[in-house]
Design a protein around this motif. Structure first.
Motif, PDB file in Angstrom:
ATOM      1  N   ILE A  42       0.883  -1.165   0.000  1.00 36.95           N
ATOM      2  CA  ILE A  42       0.000   0.000   0.000  1.00 36.95           C
ATOM      3  C   ILE A  42       0.924   1.219   0.000  1.00 36.95           C
ATOM      4  N   ASP A  43       0.742   2.126  -0.938  1.00 38.56           N
ATOM      5  CA  ASP A  43       1.612   3.286  -1.079  1.00 38.56           C
ATOM      6  C   ASP A  43       0.921   4.551  -0.603  1.00 38.56           C
ATOM      7  N   ILE A  44       1.679   5.374   0.112  1.00 44.34           N
ATOM      8  CA  ILE A  44       1.219   6.703   0.516  1.00 44.34           C
ATOM      9  C   ILE A  44       2.257   7.695   0.029  1.00 44.34           C
ATOM     10  N   GLY A  45       1.795   8.732  -0.643  1.00 42.15           N
ATOM     11  CA  GLY A  45       2.693   9.775  -1.117  1.00 42.15           C
ATOM     12  C   GLY A  45       2.226  11.133  -0.646  1.00 42.15           C
ATOM     13  N   PHE A  46       3.171  12.003  -0.364  1.00 40.05           N
ATOM     14  CA  PHE A  46       2.872  13.358   0.088  1.00 40.05           C
ATOM     15  C   PHE A  46       3.777  14.312  -0.676  1.00 40.05           C
ATOM     16  N   ARG A  47       3.187  15.377  -1.186  1.00 40.13           N
ATOM     17  CA  ARG A  47       3.972  16.385  -1.897  1.00 40.13           C
ATOM     18  C   ARG A  47       3.555  17.762  -1.412  1.00 40.13           C
ATOM     19  N   GLY A  48       4.512  18.498  -0.885  1.00 36.30           N
ATOM     20  CA  GLY A  48       4.284  19.867  -0.442  1.00 36.30           C
ATOM     21  C   GLY A  48       5.164  20.811  -1.217  1.00 36.30           C
ATOM     22  N   ASP A  49       5.287  22.037  -0.732  1.00 34.66           N
ATOM     23  CA  ASP A  49       6.098  23.041  -1.426  1.00 34.66           C
ATOM     24  C   ASP A  49       7.534  22.581  -1.624  1.00 34.66           C
ATOM     25  N   LEU A  50       8.204  22.219  -0.553  1.00 36.10           N
ATOM     26  CA  LEU A  50       9.609  21.833  -0.622  1.00 36.10           C
ATOM     27  C   LEU A  50       9.834  20.404  -0.165  1.00 36.10           C
ATOM     28  N   LEU A  51       8.785  19.645   0.010  1.00 40.73           N
ATOM     29  CA  LEU A  51       8.903  18.312   0.580  1.00 40.73           C
ATOM     30  C   LEU A  51       8.156  17.299  -0.262  1.00 40.73           C
ATOM     31  N   GLN A  52       8.769  16.168  -0.454  1.00 42.56           N
ATOM     32  CA  GLN A  52       8.099  15.052  -1.112  1.00 42.56           C
ATOM     33  C   GLN A  52       8.455  13.805  -0.327  1.00 42.56           C
ATOM     34  N   CYS A  53       7.468  12.963  -0.045  1.00 41.97           N
ATOM     35  CA  CYS A  53       7.683  11.779   0.764  1.00 41.97           C
ATOM     36  C   CYS A  53       6.873  10.626   0.196  1.00 41.97           C
ATOM     37  N   HIS A  54       7.457   9.433   0.230  1.00 42.34           N
ATOM     38  CA  HIS A  54       6.748   8.234  -0.214  1.00 42.34           C
ATOM     39  C   HIS A  54       6.969   7.155   0.828  1.00 42.34           C
TER      40      HIS A  54
END
Length: 87
Positions: A42-54
């Motif tokens: 199960i994948d969760i991804g997050f993308r913000g202004d200066l941040l990306q996380c998987h």
């Protein structure tokens, strides 16, 4: 804080995807959650202004994370209502 509304993208036959969802969070950040047909992931991804996380979880790990998120939400709601916490 406002509720988060997820959009569910259709998964075409043969795409290898079981479910894909995304949401724009109140601050404008982007959250994706999905499951593929191959493997136990199960994948969760997050993308913000200066941040990306998987992050990737097995189905069992995703369930454990969901249970803990719900427990934290319940504790938060109880604290706002003035009830004692039972962590």
């Amino acid at each position: 804080m406002s509720a988060i509304n997820f959009t569910h993208a259709p998964c075409a036959p043969g795409s290898g995807r079981l479910r894909d969802s995304s949401a724009v969070l109140p601050g404008g950040d982007f959250l994706t959650i999905g499951a593929g047909i191959y493997g136990d992931r199960i994948d969760i991804g997050f993308r913000g202004d200066l941040l990306q996380c998987h992050m990737a979880f097995t189905a069992g790990q995703a369930r454990a994370v969901a249970v803990e998120l719900l427990a934290c939400a319940d504790a938060h709601d109880a604290a706002k209502a003035g009830a004692p916490s039972h962590g």
